[in-house]
Design an enzyme around this catalytic site. Sequence first.
Site, PDB file in Angstrom:
ATOM      1  CG  LEU A   1      -1.863  -1.177   1.375  1.00  0.00           C
ATOM      2  CD1 LEU A   1      -2.783  -0.970   2.573  1.00  0.00           C
ATOM      3  CD2 LEU A   1      -2.678  -1.404   0.112  1.00  0.00           C
TER       4      LEU A   1
ATOM      5  N   GLY B   1      -1.714   6.392  -2.497  1.00  0.00           N
ATOM      6  CA  GLY B   1      -2.851   6.271  -3.419  1.00  0.00           C
ATOM      7  C   GLY B   1      -3.923   5.356  -2.826  1.00  0.00           C
ATOM      8  CG  HIS B   2      -3.170   1.148  -2.293  1.00  0.00           C
ATOM      9  ND1 HIS B   2      -1.816   1.012  -2.441  1.00  0.00           N
ATOM     10  CD2 HIS B   2      -3.745   0.388  -3.264  1.00  0.00           C
ATOM     11  CE1 HIS B   2      -1.573   0.186  -3.447  1.00  0.00           C
ATOM     12  NE2 HIS B   2      -2.712  -0.195  -3.973  1.00  0.00           N
TER      13      HIS B   2
ATOM     14  CD  GLN C   1      -5.120  -8.414 -10.854  1.00  0.00           C
ATOM     15  OE1 GLN C   1      -6.016  -8.665 -10.064  1.00  0.00           O
ATOM     16  NE2 GLN C   1      -4.768  -7.166 -11.133  1.00  0.00           N
TER      17      GLN C   1
ATOM     18  CB  SER D   1       2.445  -1.705  -5.614  1.00  0.00           C
ATOM     19  OG  SER D   1       1.246  -1.309  -4.997  1.00  0.00           O
TER      20      SER D   1
HETATM   21  O1  PAF Z   1      -6.038  -2.460  -9.049  1.00  0.00           O
HETATM   22  C1  PAF Z   1      -5.627  -3.444  -8.410  1.00  0.00           C
HETATM   23  O2  PAF Z   1      -4.801  -3.335  -7.495  1.00  0.00           O
HETATM   24  C2  PAF Z   1      -6.159  -4.830  -8.750  1.00  0.00           C
HETATM   25  O3  PAF Z   1      -6.352  -4.958 -10.113  1.00  0.00           O
HETATM   26  C3  PAF Z   1      -7.440  -5.183  -7.968  1.00  0.00           C
HETATM   27  C4  PAF Z   1      -8.604  -4.284  -8.357  1.00  0.00           C
HETATM   28  C5  PAF Z   1      -7.179  -5.096  -6.486  1.00  0.00           C
HETATM   29  C6  PAF Z   1      -7.858  -6.619  -8.296  1.00  0.00           C
HETATM   30  O4  PAF Z   1      -6.870  -7.535  -7.923  1.00  0.00           O
END
Ligand code: PAF
Length: 278
Positions: free
Chosen positions: A34, A37-38, A62, A186
């Site tokens: 984190l 931004g988060h 992903q 990140s």
């Molecule tokens: O944006 C991200 O960090 C990722 O794509 C998410 C939305 C947490 C899904 O894993």
Amino acid sequence: MAMIINTVEGLTKIAQGVRADGKTIGLVPTMGALHEGHLSLIRRARAENDVVFVSIFVNPVQFNNKEDLVKYPRTLENDVALIGDYADFIFAPTVEEVFPTPPEEEYDFGPVANVMEGAARPGHFNGVGVIVGRLFRWVNPHKSYFGEKDYQQIAVIRELVRIGNYGTEIIPCPIVREPNGLAMSSRNRRLTPEEFETAAQIHQILLKSTEIEGDVPEVKAFVEEAIAQVPAFTLDYFEMADDTTLQTVHSFSEAKGVMGFITVYIGAVRLIDNIRYR
Ligand code: PAF
């Protein structure tokens, strides 16, 4: 301090209990590592909801690049400390907990998912849809928060909500930048100090491009040439697109809102950013 939940069963029970108490739920999905931004998403969720859930899960499905997955920073202890009291619950499951069997969801998000990141990273948006769809089903949040650095991802997630008929409102939140202008990510942790300074030029070039007199081809040429002038950069793509359909435009007159979307490699690190023109 937020309570850490590791199981899907625990997560759904707690979220159902919160709903049954008539409270509103804000969800911030993250992959951890984190940064400010988060935290801006989490603080906003705190301000707008009774109860806040943050998920921290490096979602393997992903990643279309194995090295990127292996090198993705994992900093759970630090993340929990940073979240502090801004969230009530942190969902931090193992891969086996989320995917006891390989996921089989196959989404068709349509044209928004076929361009730019969708074209450059086959399977990426399906993987995002797999995890975010599961989180929506498990948590059933009233509002979900996503950063505009991943602008196209937000368009895809809006499609996910439509397809899955989820009752969550998607809240896009502005990009947060380093003092030098680099969009927070990140992946920035993987840059050397020199690369970190060089990477700031991505935003500087985009900013300058908003002052170019001319239409889309002139702006595109300016950005592509300016990026090519920086030896450390390899341009993956720079596209100018309709801010809603994400389809390429060749003239500003083609869309009400036009944005520029860039992806640049610096060394092995892939950075993305965007800017609004109209
Ligand atoms: O944006 C991200 O960090 C990722 O794509 C998410 C939305 C947490 C899904 O894993």
